[in-house]
Design an enzyme around this catalytic site. Structure first.
Site, PDB file in Angstrom:
ATOM      1  N   ASP A   1       1.121   2.687   5.196  1.00  0.00           N
ATOM      2  CA  ASP A   1      -0.309   2.352   5.111  1.00  0.00           C
ATOM      3  C   ASP A   1      -1.184   3.524   5.571  1.00  0.00           C
ATOM      4  O   ASP A   1      -2.398   3.526   5.344  1.00  0.00           O
ATOM      5  CB  ASP A   1      -0.615   1.178   6.053  1.00  0.00           C
ATOM      6  CG  ASP A   1      -0.823  -0.126   5.295  1.00  0.00           C
ATOM      7  OD1 ASP A   1      -1.301  -0.072   4.152  1.00  0.00           O
ATOM      8  OD2 ASP A   1      -0.531  -1.186   5.877  1.00  0.00           O
TER       9      ASP A   1
ATOM     10  N   LYS B   1       2.055  -7.134  -3.489  1.00  0.00           N
ATOM     11  CA  LYS B   1       2.830  -5.975  -3.028  1.00  0.00           C
ATOM     12  C   LYS B   1       4.330  -6.254  -3.199  1.00  0.00           C
ATOM     13  O   LYS B   1       5.088  -5.389  -3.646  1.00  0.00           O
ATOM     14  CB  LYS B   1       2.496  -5.687  -1.554  1.00  0.00           C
ATOM     15  CG  LYS B   1       1.088  -5.144  -1.380  1.00  0.00           C
ATOM     16  CD  LYS B   1       0.602  -5.109   0.061  1.00  0.00           C
ATOM     17  CE  LYS B   1      -0.886  -4.734   0.102  1.00  0.00           C
ATOM     18  NZ  LYS B   1      -1.482  -4.684   1.428  1.00  0.00           N
TER      19      LYS B   1
ATOM     20  N   GLN C   1       0.289  -6.690   7.270  1.00  0.00           N
ATOM     21  CA  GLN C   1      -0.971  -7.007   6.601  1.00  0.00           C
ATOM     22  C   GLN C   1      -2.057  -7.309   7.634  1.00  0.00           C
ATOM     23  O   GLN C   1      -1.855  -8.074   8.575  1.00  0.00           O
ATOM     24  CB  GLN C   1      -0.753  -8.218   5.659  1.00  0.00           C
ATOM     25  CG  GLN C   1      -1.940  -8.553   4.786  1.00  0.00           C
ATOM     26  CD  GLN C   1      -2.269  -7.485   3.751  1.00  0.00           C
ATOM     27  OE1 GLN C   1      -1.411  -6.698   3.336  1.00  0.00           O
ATOM     28  NE2 GLN C   1      -3.516  -7.427   3.337  1.00  0.00           N
TER      29      GLN C   1
HETATM   30  N1  GUN Z   1      -5.786  -5.514   4.618  1.00  0.00           N
HETATM   31  C1  GUN Z   1      -6.672  -5.130   3.658  1.00  0.00           C
HETATM   32  N2  GUN Z   1      -6.267  -3.989   3.071  1.00  0.00           N
HETATM   33  C2  GUN Z   1      -5.096  -3.643   3.660  1.00  0.00           C
HETATM   34  C3  GUN Z   1      -4.204  -2.560   3.471  1.00  0.00           C
HETATM   35  O1  GUN Z   1      -4.396  -1.650   2.650  1.00  0.00           O
HETATM   36  N3  GUN Z   1      -3.103  -2.572   4.265  1.00  0.00           N
HETATM   37  C4  GUN Z   1      -2.872  -3.542   5.188  1.00  0.00           C
HETATM   38  N4  GUN Z   1      -1.776  -3.455   5.932  1.00  0.00           N
HETATM   39  N5  GUN Z   1      -3.691  -4.546   5.397  1.00  0.00           N
HETATM   40  C5  GUN Z   1      -4.797  -4.599   4.630  1.00  0.00           C
END
Ligand code: GUN
Length: 301
Positions: A121, A54, A98
């Protein structure tokens, strides 16, 4: 006939090129730079790898990006304070914490603490509620990526039998909800959700014109569970080993080798849904930057 292998990397690349162009335009015309902060607590190898992806993408696209990497024993209070700091920071338009978080931190409190207007998100209940009502909002990135894939491959979704295997808050619940909505160009399907309480899973999966699998079980869906010609979207990213060079060996929730001989189209792992998730996060952050600067955007229409 073997399935069309859906190239998520190529679809993602095209969208990222458009985002990059828009970022340059925003900078030149208005001196606006979309800002994203990623917050990672601990060292879960999968999470570290996702967050690095990311960060790298945000930088490649010309975003202002901040990486917060906190130790495993960071307290809940410290994390909430940090979120508050970025809620107030005008350079930041997107906050990503995350998941999963270490057990001593209450995930719900953390999600609730993020300003819904920076919740790129799409996990905050304000955004989840708007999504269910069919109102403009931040869509969660993986379901959003799946919508874009279905659109790009020209999949007939309206009237289709969609079966979603898995009912997580991140993927199963939102994608099932979005596909049953009267959304254009992708929606108006008849949706069934299967989970651990489902009695005859094969019965359902074999009926699916579109089969979406997000359960975190390596190669769980085999060819005998799939209808001839179905579109199969594999959301699983399972680590089943490491190469001699120390790189993770990944596979999906679908047994790709057997299912690709029967399906009409299938997303591979890696290179299917994964690249789309990161791309839609960037799209949400870009739209957020426009919203915060009162420019036309897709979050507040
Ligand atoms: N953990 C697994 N997928 C995601 C996601 O799309 N966003 C976040 N913040 N954590 C994750």
């Amino acid at each position: 006939m073997p399935a069309q292998i859906i190239d998520g990397r190529a679809i993602a690349k095209e969208i990222r090129e458009n985002i990059k162009r828009e970022v340059q335009e925003l900078k030149e015309k208005y001196n606006i730079v979309p800002g994203l902060v990623t917050i990672l607590v601990g060292e879960n190898p999968a999470s570290v790898s996702y967050v690095k992806g990311k960060q790298k993408t945000a930088q490649d696209l010309g975003f202002y990006s901040v990486e917060e990497w906190l130790s495993e024993n960071t307290s809940e209070e410290e994390l909430l304070k940090l979120i508050e700091k970025y809620n107030k920071d005008p350079r930041i338009h997107g906050i990503l914490v995350q998941l999963p978080l270490p057990r001593h931190i209450d995930e719900r409190k953390v999600i609730y603490a993020i300003d819904p207007k920076k919740d790129v998100d799409g996990f905050h209940p304000v955004n989840v509620g708007k999504m269910i009502r069919g109102e403009p909002c931040f869509l969660p990135c993986t379901p959003y990526g799946i919508l874009v894939i279905l659109e790009k491959i020209g999949c007939q979704v309206e009237g289709a039998e969609v079966v979603v295997v898995g009912r997580s808050n991140l993927v199963g619940k939102p994608i099932a909800n979005l596909l049953m909505q009267k959304r254009k160009p992708v929606g108006n399907a008849t949706v069934t959700i299967c989970h651990t309480g489902t009695k005859n899973l094969n019965f359902h999966t074999k009926r699916a014109d579109i089969l979406i699998v997000a359960i975190g079980k390596p190669k769980f869906i085999t060819a005998d569970m799939v209808k001839e010609g179905a579109v199969v979207i594999d959301v699983g990213i399972n680590r089943i080993g490491t190469t001699l060079e120390g790189k993770a060996i990944l596979c999906g929730d679908v047994d790709f080798e057997s299912v690709k001989e029967k399906a009409g189209a299938i997303t591979p792992v890696p290179g299917g849904v994964g690249p789309m998730t990161i791309t839609m996060l960037m799209k949400n952050t870009l739209e957020s930057a426009k919203m915060w600067n009162r420019l036309p955007n897709e979050i507040e229409k």
